[in-house]
Structures are given as C-alpha cells and as structure tokens.
Design an enzyme around this catalytic site. Structure first.
Site, PDB file in Angstrom:
ATOM      1  N   ASP A 219      32.007  90.719  10.922  1.00  0.00           N
ATOM      2  CA  ASP A 219      31.936  90.202   9.442  1.00  0.00           C
ATOM      3  C   ASP A 219      33.538  89.697   8.909  1.00  0.00           C
ATOM      4  OD1 ASP A 219      31.338  89.609   6.925  1.00  0.00           O
ATOM      5  OD2 ASP A 219      30.854  91.290   6.259  1.00  0.00           O
ATOM      6  N   ARG A 275      40.507  82.935   4.012  1.00  0.00           N
ATOM      7  CA  ARG A 275      40.501  84.280   3.305  1.00  0.00           C
ATOM      8  C   ARG A 275      41.575  85.092   3.889  1.00  0.00           C
ATOM      9  NH1 ARG A 275      34.277  86.571   3.512  1.00  0.00           N
ATOM     10  NH2 ARG A 275      33.332  84.663   2.748  1.00  0.00           N
TER      11      ARG A 275
END
Length: 398
Positions: A219, A275
């Site tokens: 993730d 991100r």
C-alpha cells in the site's frame, strides 16, 4: 686537550649528524602526531550538511552516547525523546516466530514493552516479520552501527507517543492476515488484516522518522493519519513505489485538521509516482527535499490543507504532460485555488511547474516554533546527499 678545543669537536660532530639525517616531509612529521592526524581525517570524513545531522553526526563517540540523538529532532516533532529516559535494549535475535508471545531478545519483544526503551541491534540483521510490528510508546528503534532490514510486514504506531525510528531499511512489505499480536505488556490483542504499509502511523503524536530507506510496499510507504500530529519525516530515501507519503487518509477524517507535520531533507527518486506528500486538512512544511522526477505528481492534497513548499528541488520527468509539481483534488478549481499552497525559493528544473494558490498564512506561535529555516533550493543536493540509511562505525563520525 683544552676545553675550548673539545667544544669545537663536539660542535662539528653534532653538525655532521644533523646533515646526515633524512629530510622529513610534513607527512613524515605527522607520524609522530597521531592525534592531530586522526582529527584531520575525522573532520574530512564528517559530512553533516543539514541542521539535524549537524547535531550528532560529527561526534566520534555517538555510539557511547546514543540517546543524545533525541536532542536533535527538528520541525514539529522537536522535543520527541523516544526511549531516551529508559534502558538501552539490544536485539540479539532476528527471529519473529511467535507474534503473540515473542521471545526476549527479539525486536517484537522490545517494541511491545510498556516502559521506555532505546532499542539497538547486536549485529547486521534481516528481520522477516510475520505480522505487523506494533510499536508501543516511548521507544527508539536505532539501527546505527549495523545494517538492519525489515521485510514482509511493516511497523504500526497506533495511539502512541514519543517514537523515534532511525536508520532502518524497510522494504518488500506485504499485506498480512492479522491475528493475535503482542502490542504491550498485557495479553496479545486481535489485529485485523494489515494494509501493507511500510510504516503506518495512526492517532499518534511526537513521531520522528529519520534516515530510513523505504521501498516496495503493498500500500503506502508511510501513512500518517487519524489525528496524528507533531510528526517529522527527515533525511529519508523513498524509492520504487507508487503511493509514497500520505498525510491524512480521508476527506471525512476531520480530526486531521490539527495535524502538524514536517517533511525535510528527504530524497524522492528511482521510480516514485505520487504522494510526496499527499495532504489533507492540516498544516505542512515541506522543506529542502530533493524530488528527482515523479510519475504522476510530487505534492498533492484535498480538503484545504496549508502546504508551505520551501527550498525544494523539483526535477521534472521528461514527459511534457507531467511537469506539474502539484495535484489538487476533491473540489472545483476555483475553490482549490483558494487553498494556501505556497512556494518559496524552490528550484524548478527540467521544465517543472509549480502553480501556487492562496496567500501566505499568518502563523500561530506553535506553527512558528515548528518551522525549520529553509535554505534555497540550490542547496538541496548538498542537504540531502546523505538521505536514507547511513553506514556508521563505532569510534568514528557517522
């Protein structure tokens, strides 16, 4: 023979001996001054370039005074002491056979203790975690002096405080099924399936992650969510991953409005996509980081975060449609352009585009106190030259 004649003979003898001696160079002389020579070599070897590293890296006795590192935190995690007020605990085993009742000497046993601990490692280790490692409050995990790799399962910091994670390589992290896992001195608790983050910080405060190398997780590499605050991520190296650094997980998590986080002196490179960070709600200083290309974007966010980008180096990818540093999501363009996303002395290279919005915010006293003084973006290659895990040896500057 008279006294005067004897003196002449002695004088000429000494002169002849002097002439016959080999001429010594400056280097030869230094052989007789080992302390000066060692000092010169140590100073040459010391390459501490930013405010955090200068606090400890040039001290040859760092291994004898490990807990002094706790005085070096900067940014919003300043004052984080980790396990400074506790014992030094040496991990002697790389095993993780029993996650519910870990054996003494393992990292899992040390991390779960209710008391402050400064955790170090006896030797080089590859620790294959069978489940997420739940870290209790008041801990330092200090990998200096050896090579420590954590693989398969990541670290979870949930509803804890005062954690320092330093000089650890965390990579190849998988989703783990959950089960009964030791998290404190009490009985093991039932944990659900993990997300596969390298480090997951939730509902926690005073967290400092420094000089870690993170890559390849299922993730995110580093998720900081659910009301976490007073966090600094510094001197880390992020590589080979899509979702790198998340600051706030959901637009409905209003507890993240109080989040204060610093992202400083990090290297984002080698196939990182997005991100870096991705922000929601809070107040974020992103300062003197090195962005060496990205896939989709470098910095993004939603829910009106304040992002101060200061003195970063943004080297854009070659693809003409990927030059934008920023990505605003979750609302219309007019609203998102009111968010305070500011740029100050950033270095934009290879066509990188930074489109600022909003205005310079008036900082609260707490925000002012947590700001790291920014150097110009031109200094970033120097400031981040030692990002990631360090190779440290006892008795020498790190």
């Amino acid at each position: 023979m008279g006294i005067k004649h004897c003196c002449y003979i002695l004088y000429f003898t000494l002169a002849l001996v002097t002439l016959l001696q080999p001429v010594r160079s400056a280097e030869d002389v230094e052989e007789f001054l080992p302390s000066a020579n060692e000092t010169r070599r140590s100073l040459k070897a010391c390459e501490a370039h930013n405010i955090i590293d200068k606090c400890w890296r040039c001290k040859a006795d760092w291994a004898n005074n490990r807990q002094a590192l706790a005085d070096c935190a900067q940014g919003f995690a300043k004052g984080t002491y980790g396990g400074k007020h506790g014992d030094v605990y040496t991990v002697t085993s790389d095993k993780d056979d029993d996650v519910a009742n870990p054996k003494e000497g393992t990292l899992r046993f040390a991390a779960a203790q209710n008391r402050p601990l400064w955790i170090i490692f006896k030797r080089n280790m590859v620790i294959h975690l069978n489940q997420e490692l739940v870290v209790n409050s008041d801990k330092t995990i200090d990998g200096r002096g050896v090579k420590v790799n954590i693989v398969n399962a990541g670290l979870t910091l949930m509803n804890v405080k005062n954690i320092i994670i330093h000089n650890i390589n965390i990579h190849d992290i998988k989703v783990c099924p959950g089960g009964m896992i030791k998290s404190n001195d009490g009985p093991p608790i039932l944990r659900q399936q993990s997300d596969g983050d390298a480090i997951n910080v939730a509902g926690s405060s005073q967290i400092w992650i420094d000089h870690c190398s993170l890559s390849k997780a299922s993730d995110g590499l580093l998720d900081i969510t659910l009301g976490s605050s007073h966090v600094t991520v510094s001197n880390c190296k992020f590589t080979q991953h899509q979702f790198v650094l998340l600051l706030g997980a959901d637009d409905t998590h209003y507890q993240d409005k109080g989040m204060l986080a610093t992202v400083a002196f990090n290297m984002f490179t080698d196939h990182v996509d997005q991100r870096m960070p991705r922000c929601r709600f809070g107040f974020f200083q992103v300062v003197n980081n090195n962005y060496d290309r990205w896939g989709t974007y470098a910095i993004g966010g939603s829910s009106a975060p304040t992002i101060l980008s200061q003195g970063n180096r943004f080297f854009a990818p070659d693809d003409i449609i990927k030059k934008n540093v920023l990505a605003r999501t979750g609302t219309g363009n007019a609203e998102s352009m009111s968010w305070n996303w500011r740029t100050d002395r950033d270095l934009l290279e290879n066509g990188a585009i930074f489109l600022p919005s909003g205005s310079d915010p008036v900082l609260t006293p707490e925000q002012k106190a947590g700001m790291i003084p920014a150097e110009p973006g031109e200094a970033v290659l120097r400031l981040t030259s030692s990002a990631g895990v360090l190779s440290c040896h006892q008795g020498a500057p790190c």
